[in-house]
Motif scaffolding. Structure first.
Motif, PDB file in Angstrom:
ATOM      1  N   ALA A 101      -4.540   8.779  -4.244  1.00 39.59           N
ATOM      2  CA  ALA A 101      -4.836   8.450  -2.843  1.00 39.59           C
ATOM      3  C   ALA A 101      -6.289   8.037  -2.661  1.00 39.59           C
ATOM      4  O   ALA A 101      -6.616   7.292  -1.737  1.00 39.59           O
ATOM      5  CB  ALA A 101      -4.506   9.642  -1.953  1.00 39.59           C
ATOM      6  N   ASP A 102      -7.168   8.472  -3.562  1.00 43.72           N
ATOM      7  CA  ASP A 102      -8.582   8.111  -3.480  1.00 43.72           C
ATOM      8  C   ASP A 102      -8.880   6.733  -4.070  1.00 43.72           C
ATOM      9  O   ASP A 102      -9.990   6.230  -3.958  1.00 43.72           O
ATOM     10  CB  ASP A 102      -9.443   9.158  -4.184  1.00 43.72           C
ATOM     11  CG  ASP A 102      -9.142   9.279  -5.682  1.00 43.72           C
ATOM     12  OD1 ASP A 102      -8.268   8.542  -6.206  1.00 43.72           O
ATOM     13  OD2 ASP A 102      -9.783  10.124  -6.328  1.00 43.72           O
ATOM     14  N   GLY A 103      -7.888   6.121  -4.721  1.00 46.56           N
ATOM     15  CA  GLY A 103      -8.079   4.812  -5.339  1.00 46.56           C
ATOM     16  C   GLY A 103      -8.812   4.862  -6.668  1.00 46.56           C
ATOM     17  O   GLY A 103      -8.955   3.858  -7.347  1.00 46.56           O
ATOM     18  N   THR A 126       0.068   8.571  -3.015  1.00 44.50           N
ATOM     19  CA  THR A 126      -0.355   7.799  -4.173  1.00 44.50           C
ATOM     20  C   THR A 126       0.371   6.460  -4.138  1.00 44.50           C
ATOM     21  O   THR A 126       1.233   6.233  -3.298  1.00 44.50           O
ATOM     22  CB  THR A 126      -0.045   8.537  -5.500  1.00 44.50           C
ATOM     23  OG1 THR A 126       1.367   8.696  -5.638  1.00 44.50           O
ATOM     24  CG2 THR A 126      -0.744   9.883  -5.539  1.00 44.50           C
ATOM     25  N   TRP A 127      -0.009   5.580  -5.033  1.00 45.48           N
ATOM     26  CA  TRP A 127       0.577   4.235  -5.110  1.00 45.48           C
ATOM     27  C   TRP A 127       1.054   3.981  -6.521  1.00 45.48           C
ATOM     28  O   TRP A 127       0.471   4.487  -7.485  1.00 45.48           O
ATOM     29  CB  TRP A 127      -0.488   3.190  -4.769  1.00 45.48           C
ATOM     30  CG  TRP A 127      -0.872   3.181  -3.339  1.00 45.48           C
ATOM     31  CD1 TRP A 127      -1.754   4.041  -2.721  1.00 45.48           C
ATOM     32  CD2 TRP A 127      -0.403   2.307  -2.336  1.00 45.48           C
ATOM     33  NE1 TRP A 127      -1.845   3.729  -1.398  1.00 45.48           N
ATOM     34  CE2 TRP A 127      -1.036   2.665  -1.127  1.00 45.48           C
ATOM     35  CE3 TRP A 127       0.500   1.245  -2.339  1.00 45.48           C
ATOM     36  CZ2 TRP A 127      -0.794   2.005   0.057  1.00 45.48           C
ATOM     37  CZ3 TRP A 127       0.728   0.579  -1.152  1.00 45.48           C
ATOM     38  CH2 TRP A 127       0.090   0.958   0.030  1.00 45.48           C
ATOM     39  N   LEU A 128       2.089   3.153  -6.655  1.00 40.38           N
ATOM     40  CA  LEU A 128       2.515   2.635  -7.947  1.00 40.38           C
ATOM     41  C   LEU A 128       2.300   1.132  -7.944  1.00 40.38           C
ATOM     42  O   LEU A 128       2.534   0.466  -6.931  1.00 40.38           O
ATOM     43  CB  LEU A 128       4.002   2.895  -8.196  1.00 40.38           C
ATOM     44  CG  LEU A 128       4.456   4.332  -8.347  1.00 40.38           C
ATOM     45  CD1 LEU A 128       5.968   4.371  -8.535  1.00 40.38           C
ATOM     46  CD2 LEU A 128       3.763   5.016  -9.507  1.00 40.38           C
ATOM     47  N   VAL A 129       1.843   0.597  -9.057  1.00 38.13           N
ATOM     48  CA  VAL A 129       1.773  -0.854  -9.270  1.00 38.13           C
ATOM     49  C   VAL A 129       2.211  -1.125 -10.694  1.00 38.13           C
ATOM     50  O   VAL A 129       2.151  -0.241 -11.551  1.00 38.13           O
ATOM     51  CB  VAL A 129       0.348  -1.448  -9.056  1.00 38.13           C
ATOM     52  CG1 VAL A 129      -0.119  -1.270  -7.638  1.00 38.13           C
ATOM     53  CG2 VAL A 129      -0.652  -0.866 -10.033  1.00 38.13           C
ATOM     54  N   VAL A 130       2.664  -2.344 -10.943  1.00 37.04           N
ATOM     55  CA  VAL A 130       2.877  -2.757 -12.327  1.00 37.04           C
ATOM     56  C   VAL A 130       1.682  -3.614 -12.729  1.00 37.04           C
ATOM     57  O   VAL A 130       1.119  -4.333 -11.911  1.00 37.04           O
ATOM     58  CB  VAL A 130       4.198  -3.535 -12.535  1.00 37.04           C
ATOM     59  CG1 VAL A 130       5.379  -2.615 -12.351  1.00 37.04           C
ATOM     60  CG2 VAL A 130       4.314  -4.738 -11.642  1.00 37.04           C
ATOM     61  N   ILE A 140     -11.226  -3.453  -0.955  1.00 35.29           N
ATOM     62  CA  ILE A 140     -10.775  -3.210  -2.329  1.00 35.29           C
ATOM     63  C   ILE A 140     -10.409  -1.738  -2.445  1.00 35.29           C
ATOM     64  O   ILE A 140     -11.224  -0.861  -2.179  1.00 35.29           O
ATOM     65  CB  ILE A 140     -11.869  -3.577  -3.351  1.00 35.29           C
ATOM     66  CG1 ILE A 140     -12.165  -5.065  -3.254  1.00 35.29           C
ATOM     67  CG2 ILE A 140     -11.443  -3.169  -4.759  1.00 35.29           C
ATOM     68  CD1 ILE A 140     -13.330  -5.514  -4.088  1.00 35.29           C
ATOM     69  N   PHE A 141      -9.159  -1.495  -2.834  1.00 40.37           N
ATOM     70  CA  PHE A 141      -8.689  -0.109  -2.927  1.00 40.37           C
ATOM     71  C   PHE A 141      -8.854   0.449  -4.339  1.00 40.37           C
ATOM     72  O   PHE A 141      -9.235   1.590  -4.514  1.00 40.37           O
ATOM     73  CB  PHE A 141      -7.226  -0.029  -2.495  1.00 40.37           C
ATOM     74  CG  PHE A 141      -6.642   1.349  -2.605  1.00 40.37           C
ATOM     75  CD1 PHE A 141      -7.044   2.352  -1.740  1.00 40.37           C
ATOM     76  CD2 PHE A 141      -5.718   1.649  -3.584  1.00 40.37           C
ATOM     77  CE1 PHE A 141      -6.529   3.629  -1.840  1.00 40.37           C
ATOM     78  CE2 PHE A 141      -5.188   2.928  -3.691  1.00 40.37           C
ATOM     79  CZ  PHE A 141      -5.593   3.917  -2.817  1.00 40.37           C
ATOM     80  N   ALA A 142      -8.545  -0.347  -5.357  1.00 39.64           N
ATOM     81  CA  ALA A 142      -8.637   0.102  -6.746  1.00 39.64           C
ATOM     82  C   ALA A 142      -9.134  -1.057  -7.605  1.00 39.64           C
ATOM     83  O   ALA A 142      -8.849  -2.210  -7.319  1.00 39.64           O
ATOM     84  CB  ALA A 142      -7.288   0.594  -7.244  1.00 39.64           C
ATOM     85  N   THR A 143      -9.852  -0.729  -8.648  1.00 38.17           N
ATOM     86  CA  THR A 143     -10.367  -1.742  -9.572  1.00 38.17           C
ATOM     87  C   THR A 143      -9.848  -1.451 -10.978  1.00 38.17           C
ATOM     88  O   THR A 143      -9.183  -0.454 -11.222  1.00 38.17           O
ATOM     89  CB  THR A 143     -11.912  -1.742  -9.573  1.00 38.17           C
ATOM     90  OG1 THR A 143     -12.368  -0.450  -9.954  1.00 38.17           O
ATOM     91  CG2 THR A 143     -12.459  -2.098  -8.201  1.00 38.17           C
ATOM     92  N   ASP A 144     -10.187  -2.330 -11.901  1.00 37.63           N
ATOM     93  CA  ASP A 144      -9.812  -2.193 -13.310  1.00 37.63           C
ATOM     94  C   ASP A 144      -8.302  -2.233 -13.536  1.00 37.63           C
ATOM     95  O   ASP A 144      -7.778  -1.568 -14.431  1.00 37.63           O
ATOM     96  CB  ASP A 144     -10.400  -0.922 -13.936  1.00 37.63           C
ATOM     97  CG  ASP A 144     -11.909  -0.927 -13.917  1.00 37.63           C
ATOM     98  OD1 ASP A 144     -12.499  -2.012 -14.113  1.00 37.63           O
ATOM     99  OD2 ASP A 144     -12.504   0.133 -13.694  1.00 37.63           O
TER     100      ASP A 144
END
Length: 77
Positions: free
Chosen positions: A38-40, A20-24, A2-6
């Protein structure tokens, strides 16, 4: 892993050159483009979009968002 939550209904993850990452986030209550550090852990909404379904960044840095209604282009800063 799991990289990122919420995140609410995340779609279209795109890795950026700065690590860094982008998501919709495609729910009615969020409907946005979120940038994840980058730290999630670090997150910021960079644009409210309505109901996004996909994401891409072209070679010029333009962020393209597919929405249920019509595509939207944003210039990355």
């Amino acid at each position: 892993m799991i990289f990122a939550t919420d995140l609410l209904d995340p779609e279209g993850p795109v890795a950026l050159p700065d690590e860094t990452w982008l998501v919709v986030e495609g729910t009615a209550e969020r409907g946005c483009i979120t940038q994840i550090g980058a730290d999630g852990q670090t997150k910021r909404v960079i644009h409210k979009t309505g109901l996004p379904t996909g994401l891409a960044v072209d070679r010029n840095g333009v962020i393209w968002v597919d929405r249920r209604t019509a595509p939207l282009a944003l210039i990355a800063d």
